[in-house]
Design an enzyme around this catalytic site. Structure first.
Site, mmCIF file in Angstrom:
data_model
loop_
_atom_site.group_PDB
_atom_site.id
_atom_site.type_symbol
_atom_site.label_atom_id
_atom_site.label_comp_id
_atom_site.label_asym_id
_atom_site.label_seq_id
_atom_site.Cartn_x
_atom_site.Cartn_y
_atom_site.Cartn_z
ATOM 1 N N LYS A 125 1.052 -1.172 -0.072
ATOM 2 C CA LYS A 125 -0.041 0.014 0.031
ATOM 3 C C LYS A 125 0.938 1.430 0.061
ATOM 4 O O LYS A 125 1.872 1.196 0.688
ATOM 5 C CB LYS A 125 -0.938 0.034 1.081
ATOM 6 C CG LYS A 125 -2.070 1.072 1.292
ATOM 7 C CD LYS A 125 -2.653 0.818 2.796
ATOM 8 C CE LYS A 125 -3.520 1.893 2.913
ATOM 9 N NZ LYS A 125 -4.564 1.576 3.924
ATOM 10 N N SER B 150 -9.759 -0.544 7.575
ATOM 11 C CA SER B 150 -9.236 -0.586 6.076
ATOM 12 C C SER B 150 -8.548 -1.665 5.420
ATOM 13 O O SER B 150 -8.006 -1.914 4.226
ATOM 14 C CB SER B 150 -8.201 0.607 6.080
ATOM 15 O OG SER B 150 -8.997 1.957 6.162
ATOM 16 N N SER C 142 -9.467 1.425 3.145
ATOM 17 C CA SER C 142 -8.715 2.220 2.326
ATOM 18 C C SER C 142 -7.737 1.411 1.552
ATOM 19 O O SER C 142 -6.972 1.680 0.489
ATOM 20 C CB SER C 142 -7.998 3.265 3.035
ATOM 21 O OG SER C 142 -7.060 2.713 4.077
#
Lengths: 469, 98
Positions: free
Chosen positions: A72, A169, A145
């Site tokens: 990420k 997330s 996310s």
């Protein structure tokens, strides 16, 4: 999957360079549509793969040597641009590497994946790089996310990927994309070198294709770190060995308040109840429990998290690194204009909510109040675990929603975290495991345990995976 | 209760974010909705409940005060926005009036 790749690499059935090229090729073919990656690190990856092949040839390979993966875009890697998918950090190249990344020793970084800006969102729609599409239906979101990491693993654009979970997330996008996602116990995995959102809630965890892969990755990345003072000296179990132990006699709690949540889709509720019926056939005891403060988790989370956000985001001031507004008059203007132009709306909303909640005259009414309710939410879990080993709950109120459906309604987006925020506030781990499909879209079920119970979560997760594979 | 224009501008000033007129209006509505929503916490009696600010139970973790690694000036300046003679360059902090 990682186990098989390890065997293939060690047996020289495939080289790391070949494996890496295969993944890079798949990314080229599929990612224009999905937008899971915001950066591919082709040259760097092939260089790492070459080094890995040399290590393998020497017979010195360890768990990750030569295995490709994705991060990420909040994980710092020395020399690789890290933006948190925000305009205010575009161009930032960190001079150091996150501890969790250091521990993926010998792994081959394919690239950085999409996230909501500074991880604030549940759909990747607040990313400065645009939304990530769900591999099962590209009109829908991959969740967020960590939506880029979940979509990448689901579409086989990476064998595994790392994410972060502050209020859900990792777990929510894993459920939306039909992959395995773990929010570890707060403090289990070092946060050093990962862009902070809300420091008392942020956790680092993997997104994987299987529960076995999850156990493998967690075994390597967990444990105390001198560079993160919030990682206690709690021994790391051998999670892989733990998977072989029988779950006989496990007591599983069903928190009744989770099934009374307004907004829980009727079909989703039925599906999850069906999953629980399947799990009941295992040699376990299922028991209803009560977590009475569940309904206050979202308002508590959306007071505490923005407060910590407003503090953490103050470092982005246009002075040292990142973006600086042009044509400004004085120092104060640099701050105000750089932040006005560099941050997106959701980040601005949270900074302002947090600034207000912490400001003189409002601190007691908002922030202090929320910290007290947090105590009650945490106590709910402590009380429940006197009766049961783990809890089973939905991950999301619905399956993946359509792009744009919730983008203009902050509260609707916050309610995505309704089953996720309670564990976050309590600091306990939650594992999202795929459990079939609803109207052709993946569904996840969440196993929530006490602090440091990752081993038990993975054991039960394996049993659930065995049912639905 | 809806935040006034002045209240939003005060928050934005504290947060060091420049807002346009349209944004002041937009955020006044949105922030008010969020604050109204979180105010449901007032239903909970917390008089006898202590606050939780962290969950690890850890207290200060001490170590020897030794430098174990450091970043070079060169590396740190690499990510800087604007530099002059090995320093970060910013707007003047003091004016003639100070």
């Amino acid at each position: 999957m990682l186990h098989e790749l390890r065997t293939q690499l060690d047996n020289k059935e495939v080289s790391s360079v070949e494996l890496t090229q295969q993944y890079l090729q798949r990314i080229k073919e599929r990612d224009e549509e999905l937008n899971a990656y915001v950066l591919t690190t082709e040259g760097y990856a092939l260089e790492l793969a070459k080094q890995a092949d040399a290590v393998i040839a020497e017979g010195e390979a360890t768990t990750f040597t030569g295995i490709p993966y994705a991060l990420k875009d909040v994980f710092c890697v020395e020399g690789i641009e890290t933006t948190a998918c925000s305009n205010i950090l575009k161009g930032y190249v960190p001079p150091y590497t996150a501890t969790s990344v250091e521990r993926i020793t010998g792994g081959v970084l394919l690239g950085k994946t999409n996230t909501d800006e500074f991880t604030m969102g549940a759909s990747t729609e607040t990313s400065a790089f645009g939304v990530t599409k769900n591999p099962y239906d590209t009109t829908r979101v991959a969740g967020g996310s960590s939506g880029g990491s979940a979509a990448a693993v689901a579409a086989e654009l990476a064998p595994f990927a790392m994410g972060t979970d502050t209020g859900g997330s990792i777990r929510q996008p894993a459920a939306f994309c039909g992959v395995v996602g773990l929010r570890p116990t707060y403090g289990r995995v070092s946060r050093y070198g990962v862009v902070s959102m809300a420091s008392s809630l942020d956790t680092i965890g993997p997104i994987t294709a299987t529960v076995h892969d999850m156990a493998l990755v967690m075994k390597e990345i967990s444990g105390q770190d001198d560079y993160d003072a919030t990682t206690p000296d709690v021994p790391v179990e051998n999670y892989v060995e733990k998977l072989d132990q029988p779950i006989d006699g496990m007591t599983i709690g069903i928190p009744k308040e989770y099934f009374e949540v307004e907004g829980l889709d009727v079909d989703m509720r039925k599906h999850i109840e069906g999953v629980i019926k399947e799990i009941e056939k295992l040699p376990v005891t299922i028991k209803e429990v009560s977590l009475p403060h569940t309904k206050y988790a979202i308002p508590t989370y959306y007071t505490i998290a923005p407060s910590e956000v407003s503090s953490n985001m103050s470092r982005y001031d246009g002075i040292k690194y990142g973006f600086r507004a042009h044509g400004v008059e004085d120092l104060m203007d640099i701050y105000k204009q750089s932040r006005a132009q560099g941050f997106g709306d959701e980040v601005k909303r949270r900074i302002m909510i947090g600034t207000h909640a912490l400001s003189s005259g409002y601190y007691d009414a908002y922030y202090d109040k929320a910290m007290r309710v947090r105590t009650l939410i945490r106590q709910d879990f402590i009380d429940a675990y006197k009766e049961v080993d783990v809890l089973l709950a939905p991950v999301t109120p619905t399956t993946a929603f359509v792009v744009g459906e919730k983008a203009n309604d902050p509260i609707q987006m916050y309610l995505e975290d309704v089953f996720l925020a309670p564990a976050s506030l309590a600091g306990v781990p939650g594992l999202s495991v795929p459990c079939g499909k609803l109207n052709d879209l993946p569904v996840g079920i969440q196993i929530i345990g006490p602090q440091w119970s990752e081993g038990i979560l993975l054991q039960l997760g394996q049993a659930i995976e065995n049912i639905y594979n | 209760m809806k935040l006034s224009r002045e209240e939003v501008l005060k928050i934005a000033e504290l947060a060091r974010i420049q807002l346009s007129d349209d944004e002041v209006e937009k955020f006044a509505t949105e922030l008010s909705t969020i604050l109204d929503y979180v105010e449901q916490l007032n239903e909970v009696d917390t008089d006898a409940v202590p606050p939780t600010s962290q969950v690890t139970g850890l207290e200060n973790r001490m170590r020897e005060d030794e430098v174990t690694y450091q970043f070079s000036r060169e590396d740190m300046l690499e990510s800087a926005i604007e530099t002059a003679e090995d320093h970060l360059k910013v707007k003047a902090v003091f004016s003639d009036e100070n």
